[in-house]
Design an enzyme around this catalytic site. Structure first.
Site, PDB file in Angstrom:
ATOM      1  N   ASP A  24       0.791  -1.249   0.000  1.00 18.11           N
ATOM      2  CA  ASP A  24       0.000   0.000   0.000  1.00 18.11           C
ATOM      3  C   ASP A  24       0.819   1.293   0.000  1.00 18.11           C
ATOM      4  O   ASP A  24       0.435   2.276   0.660  1.00 18.11           O
ATOM      5  CB  ASP A  24      -0.973   0.001   1.199  1.00 18.11           C
ATOM      6  N   GLU A  72      -4.579  -0.642  -1.385  1.00 20.98           N
ATOM      7  CA  GLU A  72      -5.884  -0.765  -0.734  1.00 20.98           C
ATOM      8  C   GLU A  72      -6.855  -0.026  -1.644  1.00 20.98           C
ATOM      9  O   GLU A  72      -6.789   1.205  -1.773  1.00 20.98           O
ATOM     10  CB  GLU A  72      -5.852  -0.170   0.668  1.00 20.98           C
ATOM     11  N   LYS A 129      -6.532  -4.733  -3.144  1.00 22.01           N
ATOM     12  CA  LYS A 129      -7.118  -5.478  -2.029  1.00 22.01           C
ATOM     13  C   LYS A 129      -8.175  -4.626  -1.328  1.00 22.01           C
ATOM     14  O   LYS A 129      -7.914  -3.467  -1.008  1.00 22.01           O
ATOM     15  CB  LYS A 129      -6.016  -5.920  -1.059  1.00 22.01           C
ATOM     16  N   LYS A 132      -7.611  -5.181   4.776  1.00 27.24           N
ATOM     17  CA  LYS A 132      -6.308  -4.803   5.312  1.00 27.24           C
ATOM     18  C   LYS A 132      -5.251  -5.820   4.905  1.00 27.24           C
ATOM     19  O   LYS A 132      -4.116  -5.465   4.598  1.00 27.24           O
ATOM     20  CB  LYS A 132      -6.400  -4.646   6.827  1.00 27.24           C
ATOM     21  N   VAL A 157       3.183   0.244   4.291  1.00 27.37           N
ATOM     22  CA  VAL A 157       2.452   0.949   5.343  1.00 27.37           C
ATOM     23  C   VAL A 157       1.032   0.385   5.498  1.00 27.37           C
ATOM     24  O   VAL A 157       0.490  -0.166   4.557  1.00 27.37           O
ATOM     25  CB  VAL A 157       2.374   2.451   5.011  1.00 27.37           C
ATOM     26  N   THR A 158       0.448   0.598   6.696  1.00 30.33           N
ATOM     27  CA  THR A 158       1.136   0.978   7.909  1.00 30.33           C
ATOM     28  C   THR A 158       1.485  -0.295   8.672  1.00 30.33           C
ATOM     29  O   THR A 158       0.806  -1.312   8.537  1.00 30.33           O
ATOM     30  CB  THR A 158       0.260   1.892   8.824  1.00 30.33           C
ATOM     31  N   CYS A 162      -2.126  -2.657   7.773  1.00 32.35           N
ATOM     32  CA  CYS A 162      -2.124  -3.554   6.609  1.00 32.35           C
ATOM     33  C   CYS A 162      -0.880  -4.446   6.518  1.00 32.35           C
ATOM     34  O   CYS A 162      -0.955  -5.566   6.004  1.00 32.35           O
ATOM     35  CB  CYS A 162      -2.313  -2.743   5.331  1.00 32.35           C
ATOM     36  N   GLN A 202       8.131 -14.445  20.795  1.00 30.37           N
ATOM     37  CA  GLN A 202       7.749 -15.861  20.910  1.00 30.37           C
ATOM     38  C   GLN A 202       8.367 -16.686  19.775  1.00 30.37           C
ATOM     39  O   GLN A 202       7.699 -17.516  19.154  1.00 30.37           O
ATOM     40  CB  GLN A 202       6.225 -16.013  20.887  1.00 30.37           C
TER      41      GLN A 202
HETATM   42  N1  TIU Z   1      -2.671   0.230   4.330  1.00 29.10           N
HETATM   43  C1  TIU Z   1      -3.116   0.479   5.558  1.00 29.10           C
HETATM   44  O1  TIU Z   1      -2.420   0.256   6.537  1.00 29.10           O
HETATM   45  N2  TIU Z   1      -4.402   1.008   5.679  1.00 29.10           N
HETATM   46  C2  TIU Z   1      -4.798   1.823   6.704  1.00 29.10           C
HETATM   47  O2  TIU Z   1      -5.943   2.273   6.749  1.00 29.10           O
HETATM   48  N3  TIU Z   1      -3.873   2.111   7.661  1.00 29.10           N
HETATM   49  C3  TIU Z   1      -4.004   2.980   8.706  1.00 29.10           C
HETATM   50  O3  TIU Z   1      -3.080   3.025   9.535  1.00 29.10           O
HETATM   51  N4  TIU Z   1      -5.057   3.753   8.795  1.00 29.10           N
END
Ligand code: TIU
Length: 220
Positions: A24, A72, A129, A132, A157-158, A162, A202
């Protein structure tokens, strides 16, 4: 076999069986005016990782190994965006609303494109996609199986949203995952730190983590 210094232990992989998955890195999250900013976030934190991601992508392409990009992205009629996702929080613009870079998180809109610095090359896999995770409601698993992939290196990210969801989905499907720590970021530094810790805790319950320098050294 390539072996790199990782946490909590060495991570070994074969190039023909390993894909780099870039989650993303699209304008919606990285640039002002996109979804990330409408949620109230400071997007400059995320753009800071772009140079490190570029170095890894260039080296990975140089090695001739498989690259996967994800976005996304929702269908223009939002049929793949349930109310439980669209109505979350109190964003200034919701998914599907028109913003400065087109409709928020909608496939084909300017804001939905991967940033130019990391733009896909012809032949690289690009996965749109709706969730997430990179595997939910996408053909990713089938494509990776056809390509004989067993190991996945993650950036993007993030970290705690995701990227972590995708790494967990990958682990459940049998892939051996590694997160490149300096090539992932969150709008919340404490959440990034916690996500990195919990993935490798772990005995790497979700996957290993490593600095991108450790990978670049071995690819050189
Ligand atoms: N790609 C992704 O992480 N989508 C999000 O909405 N991330 C947020 O941190 N909001």
């Amino acid at each position: 076999m390539i072996r790199i210094d990782a946490n909590p232990f060495e991570y070994a992989f074969e190039l023909p069986r390993t894909a780099l998955v870039i989650i993303d890195m699209q304008r919606d999250f990285i640039e002002p005016g996109g979804f990330g900013e409408t949620l109230g976030n400071d997007v400059s934190l995320l753009s800071a990782i772009v140079p490190a991601c570029q170095r890894v992508l260039a080296a990975w392409r140089g090695a001739g190994a498989l690259v996967v990009h994800t976005r996304e992205a929702h269908a223009p009629d939002l049929s793949d965006c349930p109310p439980a996702k669209r109505n979350r929080g109190n964003p200034s613009l919701r998914i599907g609303d028109a913003g400065p870079m087109g409709r928020i998180l909608v496939a084909g809109e300017p804001g939905n494109q991967i940033i130019p610095a990391l733009a896909p090359l012809p032949g690289e896999i690009v996965i749109d996609k709706p969730g997430k995770g990179a595997f939910y409601a996408t053909p990713l698993h089938e494509l990776l199986q056809k390509a004989g992939i067993t190991h996945l290196l993650f950036m993007g990210v993030t970290t705690e949203v995701c990227v972590q969801t995708s790494m967990r989905e990958a682990n459940d499907r049998g892939y051996d995952g590694l997160l490149l720590e300096d090539c992932t970021e969150s709008y919340f530094p404490a959440f990034k730190a916690a996500a990195v810790d919990m993935m490798r805790a772990q005995g790497a319950i979700v996957g290993c983590t490593a600095a991108s320098a450790a990978l670049l050294q071995q690819l050189a």
